[in-house]
Design a protein around this motif. Structure first.
Motif, short mmCIF file in Angstrom:
data_model
loop_
_atom_site.label_atom_id
_atom_site.label_comp_id
_atom_site.label_asym_id
_atom_site.label_seq_id
_atom_site.Cartn_x
_atom_site.Cartn_y
_atom_site.Cartn_z
N LEU A 69 77.76 15.72 13.07
CA LEU A 69 77.02 17.05 13.85
C LEU A 69 76.67 16.80 15.14
O LEU A 69 76.48 15.73 15.65
N ILE A 72 71.39 16.46 15.50
CA ILE A 72 70.63 16.45 14.26
C ILE A 72 69.38 17.17 13.96
O ILE A 72 69.15 17.74 13.05
N VAL A 73 68.62 17.58 15.21
CA VAL A 73 67.57 18.34 14.92
C VAL A 73 67.86 19.77 15.33
O VAL A 73 67.54 20.26 16.32
N ASN A 74 68.37 20.41 14.03
CA ASN A 74 68.64 21.56 14.11
C ASN A 74 68.50 22.09 12.77
O ASN A 74 69.26 21.80 12.01
N HIS A 75 67.65 23.12 12.85
CA HIS A 75 67.45 23.78 11.06
C HIS A 75 68.84 24.10 10.69
O HIS A 75 68.87 23.98 9.38
N THR A 78 70.73 21.29 9.43
CA THR A 78 69.99 20.62 8.21
C THR A 78 70.25 21.39 6.91
O THR A 78 70.67 20.84 6.01
N VAL A 81 73.64 20.80 5.90
CA VAL A 81 73.93 19.48 5.44
C VAL A 81 73.39 19.44 3.89
O VAL A 81 74.09 18.81 2.97
N ILE A 96 77.69 10.72 4.03
CA ILE A 96 77.20 10.20 5.32
C ILE A 96 77.23 11.12 6.47
O ILE A 96 78.20 12.02 6.65
N ILE A 97 76.23 11.07 7.38
CA ILE A 97 75.90 11.91 8.66
C ILE A 97 76.19 10.66 9.79
O ILE A 97 75.60 9.95 9.77
N VAL A 99 76.38 11.39 14.11
CA VAL A 99 75.96 12.60 15.24
C VAL A 99 76.65 12.30 16.52
O VAL A 99 76.68 11.13 16.96
N ASN A 101 75.88 13.91 19.25
CA ASN A 101 75.17 14.38 20.69
C ASN A 101 75.69 15.34 21.43
O ASN A 101 75.60 15.34 22.77
N ILE B 72 65.63 15.51 7.52
CA ILE B 72 66.55 15.49 8.65
C ILE B 72 66.09 16.39 9.65
O ILE B 72 66.30 16.05 10.98
N VAL B 73 65.45 17.40 9.40
CA VAL B 73 64.89 18.18 10.55
C VAL B 73 63.56 17.98 10.88
O VAL B 73 62.63 18.42 10.32
N ASN B 74 63.50 17.03 11.88
CA ASN B 74 62.15 16.34 12.03
C ASN B 74 62.40 15.81 13.38
O ASN B 74 63.07 14.73 13.48
N THR B 78 64.33 12.32 14.50
CA THR B 78 65.41 12.45 15.59
C THR B 78 65.37 11.42 16.76
O THR B 78 66.43 10.64 16.90
N GLU B 85 70.44 4.25 17.21
CA GLU B 85 71.86 4.37 17.61
C GLU B 85 72.01 3.85 19.13
O GLU B 85 73.06 3.04 19.06
N ILE B 96 74.84 4.73 10.13
CA ILE B 96 74.98 6.23 9.14
C ILE B 96 73.77 6.41 8.60
O ILE B 96 72.91 5.53 8.54
N ILE B 97 73.61 7.79 8.50
CA ILE B 97 72.43 8.21 8.16
C ILE B 97 72.51 8.97 6.77
O ILE B 97 73.55 9.44 6.32
#
Lengths: 346, 346
Positions: A69, A72-75, A78, A81, A96-97, A99, A101, B72-74, B78, B85, B96-97
């Motif tokens: 992604l 990560i902070v993006n509705h 999410t 995902v 697994i995720i 980021v 950035n 995740i959306v928080n 984040t 990281e 990994i997340i």
DNA sequence: TTGTAAGCGTTATCAG
DNA sequence: CTGATAACGCTTACAA
């Protein structure tokens, strides 16, 4: 600290061979019922769990897929995902995720560290910086090494792979039409710089709607926000631009923003000015997030059905991994948007 | 599709042994300079990348750590991820997340699939459902198998491990004191049900501040939102409760919410009523997120320094993994909060 | 200077 | 019915 038991240890304890243990634990009929049960009981007692690394090495497959992604902070992401996870888990894949950035370097790094055996395939949305550079070698290399990629939302035409995209043009068009239909005459459009495909497509939809209604496109109404701005700078910039705009056109009566931040910032500008929403200005955001929903008044938004996108992307990837779809056959799935009407439009 | 080259293949092509190749690629002086260079060149040409699965299996270490997030959306999470990281990458670990979605089952599943070799340690925030059930066997088992855990934010006392927590009590106390200092007399506190440790601690801080100012605690001012509510139900519930409250106490002049959703919903209630913020009601949110910032008027918030928490958590974990800290020695690091003043308080 | 062999934990194949 | 062996890709004593 007792490390996990291995087959070997169990075998030794029970005075049998490793293969007997292995077979027993997979409930292979070859092994006598008695031995099998004894071994199974013993394994349970010792809380045996197969070492997945060893399995991966042996099977040349990990049953894991990675999502990369940009943020990560993006509705929206999410939701995607969640869609991916639901489809993947259903089909017994782990997710697994990682980021990026929105950084090219981190995107490359992430892919490189994961590609060598850790995962079977990628689902990703391209980092902004990558789009700007136009350097896609890491995608092509990954694919040519037999690790499939599915791109969603932010995709690049130059890479040949499965894709799931939003009908951004259509979404923007519908939003614009909605404003036109409710009487708006002068609609501001706030978007990103040109290299971001999504912003571009949405701008296209806006223009199409205007043209179809025989309204002249006025570039002065299109605000392009620089990508490298911090959130404070974005606010400052948008406020400034709107201020200028209002000088020229005091009769601005509609606004669409290509993401929730731009839109809510613009909405705050009008609130500060004391303009009535939607009385004097109607507003629509592109967003799956919370900002438009919790805003007061709440904002009408173009929803992107992230969950569906995720499911579609996962389906594409897993079908390819499992050989259901031929390797060299790529599809692009288009997901429709939905206009969620709230309080900021008439 | 050309699969990744292996040492074996290179060895065969060049007519040398696998170990010669291996040594050469690690630039081992043992191997003659000429051979070494030839092999290195060849490997580069074929874009050789060591298979990480094989390495993991051999080294019994993956140089990867997993973060398990409840959601995740928080924005707070984040920031924590970014902190983790940055520290992890600095020390050459991959991150990994995985997401538990606040579900006990998914938390257990995620840990089980990752624990067998895929990662060296966990950094996690406990799922709500897990706290509710009070079932912590998966944490203890993981630790006793030699895979260390660091808990952040939502932690459980029953598990003995490293922890990084926020000084929730202090944060809530300061928020309450801020309101008191600016003249608030009747402060509403919106929190979660009791089993969520964080909500409880914040409530404690609120009470302490009142007691220290010799103000009687009035349970009627404390609204507890049920965990299973959907966001629409939350809104309905909070509106209802506030409505009731205002009947009894029309002079409510302050409000603190333990998360951004509760708080912004309450703020919207007052906006709808036409109350002036902060003229008639002052409001403070617990949040690192965007909602308070983009709200109009923007909300004063208790910030949680997620990035620092993440860095601290990663440091604890990696120090343990690398044997810098003794295995059985656990610390709890407390990170201070910060009151970010915006427009919703005087 | 180079190669052989064992081992990481697992499973499949084949032999006993 | 059970076990030995090879293989997945890599590293590292130890031999040659």
């Amino acid at each position: 600290m007792k490390k996990n038991v291995t087959l070997k240890q169990i075998a030794k304890e029970l005075g049998v061979s490793v293969s007997t243990v292995s077979k027993s634990l997979r409930d292979n009929e070859e092994i006598g019922l008695e031995t099998r049960q004894k071994i199974q009981a013993f394994a349970k007692m010792y809380n045996y769990k197969p070492n997945s690394i060893a399995l991966n090495l042996r099977n040349k497959s990990t049953n894991s897929i990675a999502i990369i992604l940009p943020q990560i902070v993006n509705h929206f992401f999410t939701n995607v995902v969640q869609g991916i996870e639901s489809e993947a888990n259903r089909r017994n894949y782990n997710v697994i995720i990682a980021v990026s950035n929105d950084s090219f370097e981190k995107e490359v790094l992430n892919m490189e560290t994961l590609v060598n055996g850790s995962i079977d395939g990628f689902i990703l949305s391209v980092a902004k910086e990558t789009m700007k550079r136009g350097d896609y070698h890491h995608f092509n290399e990954t694919i040519s090494q037999g690790v499939p990629i599915v791109m969603f939302d932010r995709e690049v035409q130059e890479v040949n792979c499965d894709k799931v995209v939003i009908d951004d043009v259509q979404g923007a068009k519908e939003a614009t039409q909605k404003l036109l239909k409710t009487g708006c005459k002068r609609i501001v459009f706030i978007t990103t710089e040109d290299f971001v495909s999504v912003g571009n497509l949405r701008l296209k939809g806006y223009k199409e709607a205007l043209i179809e209604s025989q309204i002249e496109i006025d570039d002065a109404l299109i605000i392009k926000v620089k990508d490298q701005f911090s959130s404070d700078e974005i606010e400052k910039f948008i406020f400034q631009e709107l201020e200028k705009l209002i000088q020229i056109y005091p009769d601005v009566d509609g606004l669409i923003g290509v993401n929730e931040f731009y839109t809510i910032t613009a909405a705050n500008y009008f609130k500060k000015k004391g303009s009535k929403i939607p009385g004097e200005v109607s507003i629509i955001a592109f967003s799956d997030g919370d900002l438009p929903k919790y805003s007061y008044p709440s904002l009408t938004a173009v929803r992107q059905h992230g969950r569906e996108m995720g499911e579609a992307a996962a389906k594409l990837l897993l079908d390819k991994l499992e050989g259901i779809t031929p390797e060299e056959e790529y599809q692009t799935i288009v997901i429709e948007t939905e206009l969620k009407e709230r309080e900021s439009t008439k």
